[in-house]
Write a protein that holds these residues in place. Structure first.
Motif, PDB file in Angstrom:
ATOM      1  N   VAL A 295       0.840  -1.207   0.000  1.00 15.15           N
ATOM      2  CA  VAL A 295       0.000   0.000   0.000  1.00 15.15           C
ATOM      3  C   VAL A 295       0.871   1.251   0.000  1.00 15.15           C
ATOM      4  O   VAL A 295       0.564   2.241  -0.682  1.00 15.15           O
ATOM      5  CB  VAL A 295      -0.955  -0.013   1.206  1.00 15.15           C
ATOM      6  N   MET A 296       1.954   1.218   0.742  1.00 17.32           N
ATOM      7  CA  MET A 296       2.862   2.369   0.753  1.00 17.32           C
ATOM      8  C   MET A 296       3.444   2.607  -0.640  1.00 17.32           C
ATOM      9  O   MET A 296       3.560   3.754  -1.092  1.00 17.32           O
ATOM     10  CB  MET A 296       3.987   2.143   1.761  1.00 17.32           C
ATOM     11  N   ALA A 297       3.795   1.523  -1.337  1.00 16.30           N
ATOM     12  CA  ALA A 297       4.360   1.662  -2.679  1.00 16.30           C
ATOM     13  C   ALA A 297       3.323   2.190  -3.662  1.00 16.30           C
ATOM     14  O   ALA A 297       3.621   3.055  -4.497  1.00 16.30           O
ATOM     15  CB  ALA A 297       4.911   0.318  -3.150  1.00 16.30           C
ATOM     16  N   LEU A 298       2.095   1.672  -3.590  1.00 16.05           N
ATOM     17  CA  LEU A 298       1.033   2.168  -4.467  1.00 16.05           C
ATOM     18  C   LEU A 298       0.771   3.642  -4.203  1.00 16.05           C
ATOM     19  O   LEU A 298       0.652   4.451  -5.135  1.00 16.05           O
ATOM     20  CB  LEU A 298      -0.247   1.356  -4.256  1.00 16.05           C
ATOM     21  N   ALA A 299       0.690   4.006  -2.937  1.00 17.71           N
ATOM     22  CA  ALA A 299       0.468   5.408  -2.585  1.00 17.71           C
ATOM     23  C   ALA A 299       1.606   6.291  -3.084  1.00 17.71           C
ATOM     24  O   ALA A 299       1.372   7.389  -3.616  1.00 17.71           O
ATOM     25  CB  ALA A 299       0.325   5.546  -1.068  1.00 17.71           C
ATOM     26  N   PHE A 300       2.838   5.821  -2.928  1.00 22.03           N
ATOM     27  CA  PHE A 300       4.000   6.577  -3.406  1.00 22.03           C
ATOM     28  C   PHE A 300       3.891   6.787  -4.921  1.00 22.03           C
ATOM     29  O   PHE A 300       4.124   7.900  -5.419  1.00 22.03           O
ATOM     30  CB  PHE A 300       5.281   5.830  -3.062  1.00 22.03           C
ATOM     31  N   GLY A 301       3.559   5.706  -5.641  1.00 23.48           N
ATOM     32  CA  GLY A 301       3.447   5.824  -7.094  1.00 23.48           C
ATOM     33  C   GLY A 301       2.388   6.825  -7.511  1.00 23.48           C
ATOM     34  O   GLY A 301       2.616   7.669  -8.392  1.00 23.48           O
ATOM     35  N   MET A 302       1.215   6.773  -6.884  1.00 23.77           N
ATOM     36  CA  MET A 302       0.155   7.725  -7.224  1.00 23.77           C
ATOM     37  C   MET A 302       0.540   9.136  -6.793  1.00 23.77           C
ATOM     38  O   MET A 302       0.274  10.118  -7.495  1.00 23.77           O
ATOM     39  CB  MET A 302      -1.159   7.297  -6.575  1.00 23.77           C
ATOM     40  N   GLY A 303       1.192   9.246  -5.626  1.00 22.85           N
ATOM     41  CA  GLY A 303       1.578  10.565  -5.125  1.00 22.85           C
ATOM     42  C   GLY A 303       2.706  11.210  -5.899  1.00 22.85           C
ATOM     43  O   GLY A 303       2.904  12.425  -5.827  1.00 22.85           O
ATOM     44  N   ALA A 304       3.454  10.408  -6.664  1.00 23.30           N
ATOM     45  CA  ALA A 304       4.573  10.948  -7.451  1.00 23.30           C
ATOM     46  C   ALA A 304       4.104  11.651  -8.723  1.00 23.30           C
ATOM     47  O   ALA A 304       4.917  12.275  -9.419  1.00 23.30           O
ATOM     48  CB  ALA A 304       5.531   9.814  -7.812  1.00 23.30           C
ATOM     49  N   TYR A 305       2.831  11.570  -9.031  1.00 22.85           N
ATOM     50  CA  TYR A 305       2.317  12.142 -10.285  1.00 22.85           C
ATOM     51  C   TYR A 305       2.557  13.651 -10.361  1.00 22.85           C
ATOM     52  O   TYR A 305       2.317  14.394  -9.408  1.00 22.85           O
ATOM     53  CB  TYR A 305       0.820  11.868 -10.406  1.00 22.85           C
ATOM     54  N   ARG A 306       3.028  14.083 -11.512  1.00 22.90           N
ATOM     55  CA  ARG A 306       3.153  15.508 -11.827  1.00 22.90           C
ATOM     56  C   ARG A 306       2.642  15.723 -13.247  1.00 22.90           C
ATOM     57  O   ARG A 306       2.930  14.915 -14.136  1.00 22.90           O
ATOM     58  CB  ARG A 306       4.614  15.977 -11.771  1.00 22.90           C
ATOM     59  N   PHE A 307       1.902  16.798 -13.453  1.00 20.18           N
ATOM     60  CA  PHE A 307       1.498  17.161 -14.813  1.00 20.18           C
ATOM     61  C   PHE A 307       2.324  18.375 -15.214  1.00 20.18           C
ATOM     62  O   PHE A 307       2.055  19.499 -14.788  1.00 20.18           O
ATOM     63  CB  PHE A 307       0.004  17.477 -14.889  1.00 20.18           C
ATOM     64  N   GLU A 308       3.371  18.129 -16.002  1.00 23.20           N
ATOM     65  CA  GLU A 308       4.340  19.170 -16.323  1.00 23.20           C
ATOM     66  C   GLU A 308       4.452  19.397 -17.825  1.00 23.20           C
ATOM     67  O   GLU A 308       5.468  19.909 -18.299  1.00 23.20           O
ATOM     68  CB  GLU A 308       5.706  18.801 -15.735  1.00 23.20           C
ATOM     69  N   ALA A 309       3.402  19.046 -18.562  1.00 23.23           N
ATOM     70  CA  ALA A 309       3.440  19.196 -20.017  1.00 23.23           C
ATOM     71  C   ALA A 309       3.530  20.655 -20.446  1.00 23.23           C
ATOM     72  O   ALA A 309       3.995  20.950 -21.561  1.00 23.23           O
ATOM     73  CB  ALA A 309       2.200  18.545 -20.637  1.00 23.23           C
ATOM     74  N   TYR A 310       3.110  21.574 -19.593  1.00 24.78           N
ATOM     75  CA  TYR A 310       3.071  22.990 -19.963  1.00 24.78           C
ATOM     76  C   TYR A 310       3.917  23.853 -19.022  1.00 24.78           C
ATOM     77  O   TYR A 310       3.792  25.075 -19.020  1.00 24.78           O
ATOM     78  CB  TYR A 310       1.622  23.490 -19.961  1.00 24.78           C
ATOM     79  N   SER A 311       4.754  23.234 -18.208  1.00 22.23           N
ATOM     80  CA  SER A 311       5.549  23.992 -17.256  1.00 22.23           C
ATOM     81  C   SER A 311       6.932  23.381 -17.153  1.00 22.23           C
ATOM     82  O   SER A 311       7.173  22.264 -17.617  1.00 22.23           O
ATOM     83  CB  SER A 311       4.874  23.994 -15.876  1.00 22.23           C
ATOM     84  N   LYS A 312       7.826  24.120 -16.547  1.00 19.36           N
ATOM     85  CA  LYS A 312       9.182  23.629 -16.369  1.00 19.36           C
ATOM     86  C   LYS A 312       9.171  22.478 -15.372  1.00 19.36           C
ATOM     87  O   LYS A 312       8.621  22.605 -14.275  1.00 19.36           O
ATOM     88  CB  LYS A 312      10.086  24.751 -15.855  1.00 19.36           C
ATOM     89  N   PRO A 313       9.775  21.333 -15.707  1.00 17.70           N
ATOM     90  CA  PRO A 313       9.796  20.200 -14.773  1.00 17.70           C
ATOM     91  C   PRO A 313      10.453  20.569 -13.453  1.00 17.70           C
ATOM     92  O   PRO A 313      11.376  21.386 -13.394  1.00 17.70           O
ATOM     93  CB  PRO A 313      10.619  19.144 -15.521  1.00 17.70           C
ATOM     94  N   ALA A 314       9.943  19.973 -12.387  1.00 15.87           N
ATOM     95  CA  ALA A 314      10.414  20.311 -11.046  1.00 15.87           C
ATOM     96  C   ALA A 314      11.810  19.782 -10.758  1.00 15.87           C
ATOM     97  O   ALA A 314      12.449  20.212  -9.809  1.00 15.87           O
ATOM     98  CB  ALA A 314       9.439  19.771 -10.006  1.00 15.87           C
ATOM     99  N   GLY A 315      12.308  18.876 -11.565  1.00 12.70           N
ATOM    100  CA  GLY A 315      13.635  18.313 -11.323  1.00 12.70           C
ATOM    101  C   GLY A 315      13.552  16.857 -10.928  1.00 12.70           C
ATOM    102  O   GLY A 315      12.477  16.253 -10.854  1.00 12.70           O
TER     103      GLY A 315
END
Length: 464
Positions: A107-127
């Motif tokens: 569950v921690m891994a699934l949550a981490f994977g979902m929480g890692a989502y970023r939508f950066e198609a129109y902005s500078k990537p966070a790094g």
């Protein structure tokens, strides 16, 4: 074959091999009891770390280098089930593993994977972001599959309508089908009239991009047929009954039903379930021009049922009606439709708890059990037969917008029911497909809803 990705991005998961740093996920009581790494405990007490929910304390070694991290869960037993999603935004870059946690590693891994989502198609990537190792005793394929599906739904909904109109939705649909070797067919423009989809055509004919019906087939011919139908209104002005500006701001998400059935289809195909899968998406834009359908018009549906248009902003049920009729012509064993259909559902249950409707008691029970077991919120609502009188029209068989304003989500579901054959096991999901605020497992924006519970039910019925 790797899981389908709509937007290329690095995986949030690290390989099992290689050096990783530990995360000790602890409650306030764990700090008091001290049942974890002594060095980390000593540092927590020195720093005054109280394990408040969502807090992070980096732990140094005796040489001052990073040795791990303490992650606070708050009060014992009261933590958010997907609290681990915050780690994807709090940890520094590098590879990590869960060393200690009262929440299961899977569950921690699934949550981490979902929480890692970023939508950066129109902005500078966070790094560069941190990565987490999926525990050896967890089903890594299932976790990766679920995360890919959630990302797909979010990406499609988050993409603005200038880049996610009917043509672009078709392109994404074709890419998904192509990745899994599915067959894709499209009926577009005036061919919708020739092929018998008059209401899909009527709703979308005023837009610059032609309306279309997208159809995907995958799986083993002769196996149990499952059909998924998703509302693909890529932008909804409300038509001639135009929405106010404030109500139009989020209308890029009105194809959230299509996004979610595509994500569910990804999970089914990626898992290789032994089913005959069919996916139908009426993809349109409800625009305004000289050719727009009008209040007071009467439309003839594919089924032959006539519909009086009492509000052009109740367009989703029109395109779904033709698609549901078409779906029923092949007599699927299970028919699911998903749509961002009514504001009434949000008033009743809020943005995070989608209602679903079905007359199939066994299916309802399975969905409710799955929802609770995997924390994918759903709530069954009634197909209350006396309200069918409200969807009757004066000069046609049905109205698309009952007067009075009461029970709007129920009457919308009852409208759709008129286009489903009575013997079909059918469920309708009136989803929001959007989160209005950040949560541990995902940021504000497009959201996958009900697909994890649906996959749980479908995969249990038809295991690979």
């Amino acid at each position: 074959m790797t899981s389908f990705q709509h937007i290329d991005r690095p995986s949030p998961f690290a390989p099992v091999s290689g050096e990783t740093l530990p995360v000790w996920a602890v409650s306030r009581a764990d700090i008091e009891r001290g049942h974890f790494d002594k060095t980390a405990l000593s540092w927590a007490k020195t720093a005054g770390f109280k394990a408040a929910e969502g807090s992070l304390l980096l732990v140094p070694n005796r040489h001052g280098k990073l040795a791990g991290a303490l992650f606070g869960l708050g009060e014992e037993g009261q933590w958010h089930p997907f609290a681990g999603g915050k780690l994807a935004r709090l940890l520094p870059k590098g590879d990590w593993h869960i060393e200690t946690s009262p929440i299961s590693g899977a569950v921690m891994a699934l949550a981490f994977g979902m929480g890692a989502y970023r939508f950066e198609a129109y902005s500078k990537p966070a790094g560069e972001a941190p990565r987490l190792v999926i525990p050896a005793d967890a089903d890594a394929d299932a976790i990766a599959r679920t995360v890919s599906a959630v990302y797909l739904a979010r990406d499609l909904v988050n993409t603005p309508a200038n880049d996610m109109g009917p043509k672009a939705l078709e392109a994404a649909f074709r890419r998904l089908g192509g990745h899994y070797g599915a067959t894709v067919e499209v009926v577009a423009g005036d061919a919708l009239l020739d092929k018998g989809f008059p209401m899909i055509h009527a709703v979308g004919r005023a837009a610059a991009e032609a309306p279309r019906l997208l159809e995907m087939r995958w799986g083993r011919e002769g196996a149990t047929r499952i059909t998924l139908v998703g509302k693909g209104v890529c932008f909804d002005t409300g038509g001639l009954d135009i929405k106010p500006a404030a109500s139009m701001l989020l209308m890029k998400k009105d194809m959230g039903g299509a996004a979610n059935v595509m994500a569910l289809a990804l999970m089914i195909m990626e898992a290789g379930l032994p089913v005959d899968l069919r996916v139908l998406i009426p993809a349109v834009e409800n625009a305004i021009s000289a050719s727009a359908f009008r209040p007071g018009d009467v439309l003839k549906s594919r089924k032959g049922v006539t519909v009086q248009i009492d509000n052009t902003d109740a367009e989703g049920r029109l395109v779904l009606a033709d698609a549901l009729t078409y779906a029923g012509e092949e007599e699927p064993e299970l028919l699911i439709d998903m749509a961002t259909l009514t504001g009434a559902a949000r008033v009743a249950l809020g943005p995070d708890l989608p209602p679903f409707y079905t007359d199939d008691e066994a299916l309802a029970g399975e969905l409710s059990s799955a929802s609770a077991a995997i924390v994918d919120p759903l709530w069954r609502m009634p197909l209350y037969k006396p309200y069918e009188a409200d969807i009757k029209a004066k000069i046609a068989d049905l109205t698309n917008a009952p007067s009075g304003g009461f029970a709007g989500s129920i009457t919308a579901a009852l409208f759709l029911k008129q286009f489903v054959t009575p013997e079909t096991s059918w469920a309708h999901f009136d989803i929001f497909a959007w989160s209005p605020k950040d949560r541990p497992h995902g940021p504000t924006g497009g959201e996958a809803q009900a697909i994890r519970a649906l996959f749980e039910v479908i995969s249990a019925r038809y295991p690979a």
